[in-house]
Each structure stands twice: as structure tokens, then as C-alpha cells.
Design an enzyme around this catalytic site. Sequence first.
Site, PDB file in Angstrom:
ATOM      1  N   GLN A 135       0.676  -1.198  -0.046  1.00  9.92           N
ATOM      2  CA  GLN A 135      -0.088  -0.136  -0.019  1.00  9.92           C
ATOM      3  C   GLN A 135       0.752   1.305   0.134  1.00  9.92           C
ATOM      4  O   GLN A 135       1.545   1.646   0.861  1.00  9.92           O
ATOM      5  CB  GLN A 135      -0.753  -0.132   1.306  1.00  9.92           C
ATOM      6  CG  GLN A 135      -1.905   1.114   1.533  1.00  9.92           C
ATOM      7  CD  GLN A 135      -2.266   1.092   3.013  1.00  9.92           C
ATOM      8  OE1 GLN A 135      -1.423   0.899   3.664  1.00  9.92           O
ATOM      9  NE2 GLN A 135      -3.649   1.312   3.164  1.00  9.92           N
ATOM     10  N   GLY A 136       0.507   2.003  -1.077  1.00 11.98           N
ATOM     11  CA  GLY A 136       1.891   3.267  -1.065  1.00 11.98           C
ATOM     12  C   GLY A 136       1.123   4.450  -0.535  1.00 11.98           C
ATOM     13  O   GLY A 136       0.658   5.217  -1.358  1.00 11.98           O
ATOM     14  N   TYR A 137       0.854   4.540   0.532  1.00 12.91           N
ATOM     15  CA  TYR A 137       0.126   5.636   1.134  1.00 12.91           C
ATOM     16  C   TYR A 137       1.099   6.830   2.046  1.00 12.91           C
ATOM     17  O   TYR A 137       1.334   7.715   1.505  1.00 12.91           O
ATOM     18  CB  TYR A 137      -0.857   5.207   2.349  1.00 12.91           C
ATOM     19  CG  TYR A 137      -2.295   4.521   1.816  1.00 12.91           C
ATOM     20  CD1 TYR A 137      -2.463   4.428   0.310  1.00 12.91           C
ATOM     21  CD2 TYR A 137      -3.300   4.496   2.632  1.00 12.91           C
ATOM     22  CE1 TYR A 137      -3.578   3.989  -0.033  1.00 12.91           C
ATOM     23  CE2 TYR A 137      -4.538   4.056   1.893  1.00 12.91           C
ATOM     24  CZ  TYR A 137      -4.652   3.884   0.804  1.00 12.91           C
ATOM     25  OH  TYR A 137      -5.855   3.141   0.355  1.00 12.91           O
ATOM     26  N   SER A 138       1.620   6.268   2.988  1.00 14.58           N
ATOM     27  CA  SER A 138       2.692   7.040   3.751  1.00 14.58           C
ATOM     28  C   SER A 138       3.770   7.728   3.159  1.00 14.58           C
ATOM     29  O   SER A 138       4.423   7.040   2.466  1.00 14.58           O
ATOM     30  CB  SER A 138       2.791   6.423   5.160  1.00 14.58           C
ATOM     31  OG  SER A 138       1.788   6.072   5.931  1.00 14.58           O
TER      32      SER A 138
ATOM     33  N   SER B 271       4.716  -1.578   4.119  1.00 10.14           N
ATOM     34  CA  SER B 271       4.907  -2.874   4.580  1.00 10.14           C
ATOM     35  C   SER B 271       4.950  -3.733   3.320  1.00 10.14           C
ATOM     36  O   SER B 271       4.123  -3.524   2.334  1.00 10.14           O
ATOM     37  CB  SER B 271       3.444  -3.169   5.430  1.00 10.14           C
ATOM     38  OG  SER B 271       3.164  -2.429   6.314  1.00 10.14           O
TER      39      SER B 271
ATOM     40  N   GLU C 173     -11.430  -1.425   5.534  1.00  8.91           N
ATOM     41  CA  GLU C 173     -10.653  -1.831   6.744  1.00  8.91           C
ATOM     42  C   GLU C 173     -11.348  -1.554   7.890  1.00  8.91           C
ATOM     43  O   GLU C 173     -11.219  -2.457   8.584  1.00  8.91           O
ATOM     44  CB  GLU C 173      -9.621  -0.948   6.509  1.00  8.91           C
ATOM     45  CG  GLU C 173      -8.346  -1.245   7.751  1.00  8.91           C
ATOM     46  CD  GLU C 173      -7.186  -0.353   7.504  1.00  8.91           C
ATOM     47  OE1 GLU C 173      -7.247   0.958   7.161  1.00  8.91           O
ATOM     48  OE2 GLU C 173      -6.197  -0.736   8.029  1.00  8.91           O
TER      49      GLU C 173
ATOM     50  N   SER D 212      -2.225   5.911  14.349  1.00 10.61           N
ATOM     51  CA  SER D 212      -1.589   5.577  15.716  1.00 10.61           C
ATOM     52  C   SER D 212      -2.409   5.590  16.917  1.00 10.61           C
ATOM     53  O   SER D 212      -3.919   6.465  16.653  1.00 10.61           O
ATOM     54  CB  SER D 212      -0.468   6.639  16.026  1.00 10.61           C
ATOM     55  OG  SER D 212      -0.814   7.879  16.095  1.00 10.61           O
ATOM     56  N   ASN D 213      -2.212   4.973  17.770  1.00 15.52           N
ATOM     57  CA  ASN D 213      -3.206   5.060  19.161  1.00 15.52           C
ATOM     58  C   ASN D 213      -3.561   6.541  19.533  1.00 15.52           C
ATOM     59  O   ASN D 213      -4.808   6.643  20.028  1.00 15.52           O
ATOM     60  CB  ASN D 213      -2.638   4.199  20.094  1.00 15.52           C
ATOM     61  CG  ASN D 213      -3.078   2.645  19.990  1.00 15.52           C
ATOM     62  OD1 ASN D 213      -3.582   2.364  19.158  1.00 15.52           O
ATOM     63  ND2 ASN D 213      -2.634   1.909  20.830  1.00 15.52           N
TER      64      ASN D 213
END
Lengths: 407, 362
Positions: free
Chosen positions: A127-130, A162, A245, A377-378
Site C-alpha cells: 500500500q503506497g500511502y504514507s 509494509s 478496513e 496511531s493510538n
Amino acid sequence: MDLSLSEQYQALQAEIRAFVAKHGHKSPKVGGGRKRPDQKTLDWQKTLLEHGYVGRTIPTEYGGAGKQPDVMEAAVIAAEFARANVYAGLTNQGVSMLVPTLLEVGTEEQKRAYVGPTIRGDLIWCQGYSEPGNGSDLANAQTKAELVDGNWIVNGQKIWTSSAHYADMMFLLCRTEPEKSKHEGLSYLLLSMDSPGLDRRPLKTMTGRSEFNEVFFTDVKVPESQILVGRGKGWYVANVTLKHERSMIGDAGKMTARLEQLIALLGKTEIDGVPLIRQPEFRDRLLRLQGETIAWKAHNLRLLTEAAQGIDSGVKRMIIKYGGTMLGFRLSSLAVDALGSAGLPFESAGEDAEDDDATTWNIDYMYDVGLMIGGGSNNIQKNIIGERGLDLPREPKVQTAAAVGRG
Amino acid sequence: MEFGLSLEQRQFDDSLRDFLKDRLPMEQLRALAEPGGGYDESLWNGLSQLGLHGLIVPERFGGAGLGILDAAVSAEALGFAAAPVPFAGTTVMAPLAFMHSATEAQQDDYLPNVAAGEYRIAVGFAGLAGQTGANNATLDGAKLSGTVTGIMDAGAATHYLIYLRDGTAAVVEANTPGVTATQHRALDRTRPLVDLRFENAPAEILSAANDKLQAARTVLNAGRVVLAADTLGAAQTMLDRAVAFAKERVQFGRVIGSFQGVKYMLADCVTALEPCRGMVWYAGHAQDSLPDEASLTACHTKAHVQDVARDVSRMTTETHGGMGFTDLLGLHFWFKRIAFNRQILGGPERCRQEAAELQGWA
């Protein structure tokens, strides 16, 4: 309140139990980090596909079992595999995110080309996101693609990608309409990871494995047709993906299975001849986690019922990622404490190795921290819970120099 | 499968909550709490009209014949309102004790009166429940002697039902020679604690259960689930009030709920508390329909919900700043209700110890 399964689901449950009894020994090991599926995993995936336990609702013409979506069936399947501690099939980003997106918005040609190979595990996606400059602010993607003579020419950089080091393809969020606003300037491209000009550099993580990558694009050519939906529709497509998701129910089965493994581990591990489960300090931690896991399981049953009734669970759903990753970490934490010093000498042993107890738990223990950071993130989750769930006001926006400049 | 409340359960819950909201504004709660007796006749009679007293009493004895899940849902509403009502002991554990330990004739004598709200029977355990204090009552024939301390929901009791260590139940009338009841205002002023001393008090023995000890455990389990539900309701009130306060209170030119320090504390509260509701429902349902899981879920639910509620009560009080610490807001009624429930019928440590024993880990 009715926890009994109707006949239809009891039949499915019995069918899976029979399947597990017959084929379960062929399952790869559950847990551990992400890696490219080995032959054993691919064979297992094929078996699951043939029985309709994965790809269950995907139309037969694209390689699935063509069943109607049924939240309860999905829950029964997940619960039975978790109960038997048997691998429930690939859950990589291609399977969980891209395939449902393609089925919803892809062209016939795209569906035929990609869905089957992806659910078989032959085609691995990343997945090319960040990007280095935007982690949580996804719509701010700066990697750009220009259309030149029937090809998109991609330049820029992605990070935290990832599986990119072993992936065959990427779904990429990039900027194709720089003159338009932040959200309307994005497009969603599908490209080969073997494209000339694409450079992947694995980022070795704390687990000792390379779960993430940096990906650099230098004039990477992507055929014009490899776009999903159309120009400027990238944000829309990304939200379709996110919706899939989010619709995945929090994984109580995983927690229950982990707790069972933990009980077994504390039962068989001894210090000075006494099993840890009979040592009050260890036992108390286990009991606290058992209580938490029972609460988590009940909460998930509640969400499952609401999902089956088409009710939006609101804040009850928003707490799943934060609460789930924290519980998961507390479970793996007790496991590494139970392994104790005997668990310390371990090698992460390469991604293709069969993992032993120490490797699996140690990697889970570290990977769980990664899960708290990735996928929103949390702390972002706590913003979402506070702002969307409890309707608390947002943090006042900081006026950036650029925003001031734009007036 | 359907994991949730039925339409009827939700409707009853709504009417109970509306009633309590109407009848217990803060001034009224303060007035009722001050004497510390945990009972108000007009409130009790109002609840009778809603049918609360006969909630779990079988229909043939004039009740609604519902289960512990229904009782838990009502307990959550009562905890939400910090209602001074002897519910867990009188409305749930006492009729359940008769249903499991008494003969049909004894049930016929008592249960219709329980359902009508005429008999208010408090339940105590001489041991078994894991409470601190002196608990050493014994029977000699049909005469009860000894001491049982820390009995909840006994401030306006007409009878006391005492489970002995072997699971035998002895019912004694209040205001009978040989019975001395000492009532204490407790930390939670909405509910007192009563110490009982018996000297050859005439008792009616309930010994119809096939497995006496199991019958006593069934009653104890239900009491624990209902107290956990009450605690959940109390914690929910504290969280709701903290969220509302955080949206109004301004400091440094901003409402405090916009500060991540405050927002994250409240996000932590809801993340821990919301799954407790499913847990309470599950445990209530287990008492009614899943006998193999009844004891384990009761122990874990009492322990886990109390632990979560302790954190919630602390963080939500903190959210209110100095005002949270004062008497003015009355937030402390819920803080104390949670603290009270924790110690009754066995605290988390005791409950987890029992959970370990149930699984052969002790």
C-alpha cells in the site's frame, strides 16, 4: 439475548470442525510477523479457497465462492479457526483492502486481472500511502504522477510501506492534479513493483525483520489504464478502501486464542519446579487478562449483532483499535515474561523459518507495538474516540506559514 | 444469535430511568442520603408500581418471572441514578435464594410478599462471600446464633436471610427477640451496612436444595453480577458528567475537553468502560442460561468492572478539577457508590482467587 447459533450456522460450525479435523495438520503456524507466504501457506490458502472459508463472498468468476455476505457466517468461521488455533488464511493488504475496493469500484478487466491471483496469494500487494512528510495526514500526499504519452510518470517517495520488499504490485495514492485542492488532486494507481525507476529499500525493524520499506520513484512509467476510477478520484477510492478496513470487526478471536495459548504456556513453564500458573503473581496477571478478554469478547459479540442489524456502533466501534492493540500487547507481555530468560536467546531467523514459541511471542510482543503506531496511531485513535465518539472539541488548528501565505 | 437487549428490556429500562430521573433530582438525593438508611418509602412504592420488586419472582407467585440479565439492566439504571434502593439484596438475591433453597410451601409464603414489596429480605453470608468482618453464625436446630457483619440492603429489612457456610439458609424476622441489628451509615450514604447479632433467634430453615452449597453460590453469583451492573451505571454517570463538564469548562481560553490531556483521559475511560456493558450482559445471561459459565463470569465481572470503575471514578473526578473534590457537585455520591460496591460480596482480589480455584489453578 440469544447466544445460540441457528441451524444454518451450527451446520457451518460442524462443517468447519470436520474440515479442521481432517486438514488442520496442514495449517501453517498461527502468529509471528508478516512474511511472503511460503509454499505451505499457499497450499493451505488453496485448500481454504476450495472450501469457501476464504474469498467466501467473492463472485465465482473472480475466483471466490460467490456466497452472499453474512456477518454471522464470517464470525463463525473466524471463531472456529481461532478456537482450533489453525491459520485462517491470508489477511494481507491485497486481500483485506485492495480486493474489496476493486470489487466495488474496479473495471471488469481490473477485477479479472487481479482478484483471483490476489486471493490465491500468488500476487502480493503493498500500500503506497504514507510519505516522510505525511503519516497521519494522508490526503497531503506529495508523490506526483504526470500523464505523458499514455503513461503516468511517477516521482517521489513513500515510507512505512509494509511488505514492499516482497510485493509484486502496489496500490498508490499520488498527486496528479497539482492545481486542484488537497483532496481533489489525488489519484489511485496500480503498478508493478518491478517497474524500472522504482527502488525499494527495506527498513529493518526492531523485530530483526524487514517488515517495512522506503520506496523511491524516479520517472517510473505506469500505463494510463492502471488508474482506479479516474483522475482526481484518489481520495474517494482511498476512502472506499478505508471503509473496508474499518468494517472488519475487532479481532476478539485472536485475543481469545492468545489467552488460551498463554494459559497453556503458564501451565507448562516452571520456575523451581512450580508451574507459573500456580505462582500467585503470574496467576493474578493471567486472571486479570482473562477478565479483560471476556469483556472484549462480549463487546465484540455486541458489535457483531449491531453489524448484522445494520446499526452503526459509533464510539463502541471506535475503541476497537486502541483497546484491542493494548490488550494484545498485555497478553504478549505476559507471554514473554513467562518465557523469561529462557525466551531471550532467540533468532528472528529470517522470514521463511518456522517460528518456535520464543520467536513467535517475542515477535508478537514487538509487532504489537508496531500495530499501535500503524493504521492510525493510538493517539490518533484517542482523538477520534474523543472528538467523534464523545463529541469533544478538536484541538485548535495551528496556523501554518503556508496557510497564512495563502491568506 | 443476537447479543443485546430485547425491545421489552429496553422499554423497561427506559421507563425505570425516566422514573428515577424524575424522582431523584440532586436535592432529593442529598436529602435521602443524609440519614443514611438507604430506603425511602415513597420511592420504594413508586418502584413497586413499575413492577420492579417482582422482577425475578416467578409468575405463579405474582412476579414477572424474569432473569438475572433483566435484574442487571435494572441495577445499571439504579446505579446510574445512585438510587437509595435496597435492590441487589432484597429484589434479586432474596427471591433467588427462595427459588433455589426453599420448599414450594415456603416460596408460597414469602415470594408473593416479596413481589408486592411488603417483605424486604436482606441476605447475608456467614463466610462464602469473601467479606471482611466477623461472620460466624451457626445453627442449633432452628435457633440461629452468632454474628454476621456488613450486610447491604438491610436498612429497612423485614427479614434477614443468612446463608451458613454449608449452604443452609436461615430466615429470621427482624424485630424478634434474639436479633440485634446495628445499622451504620456507610461511606456511600445512599446505602447503609447492618451488623447482625443472633442469640438463639428463631429461624425458618431453607434446606430444599439438592446441593445446598451450589444454591448459595448461585445467589452469591447473581449478587455479584448485579453489583457489577450497579457499578457500571454509576461509572457511566461519572463519565457522562465529566464529558459534559469538559465541553463547558474554559481554561487558557479553551474548553478543557479540547486539551489532549483531558480528551485522552476520557477516551481511556470510554475504551475501558464500554466493554464492561457487554461483559455485564454476558454474565447476566450466563446466570440465566449458561450454567457452566455462571460462576466464572460472575467472579470475573465483579472483579473487572470494579477495577475499571475505580479508574473511571478517579479520572472523571480529576476532570472536574477542584469542583470534583467538593461536596457541591455531588459527584462523590457515585464515587462512593463504586467504592462501596467493590467491597461487598468479595472484592476483585477475592473474586479472582475464586476464579483461579474454579479453573484448578489454585
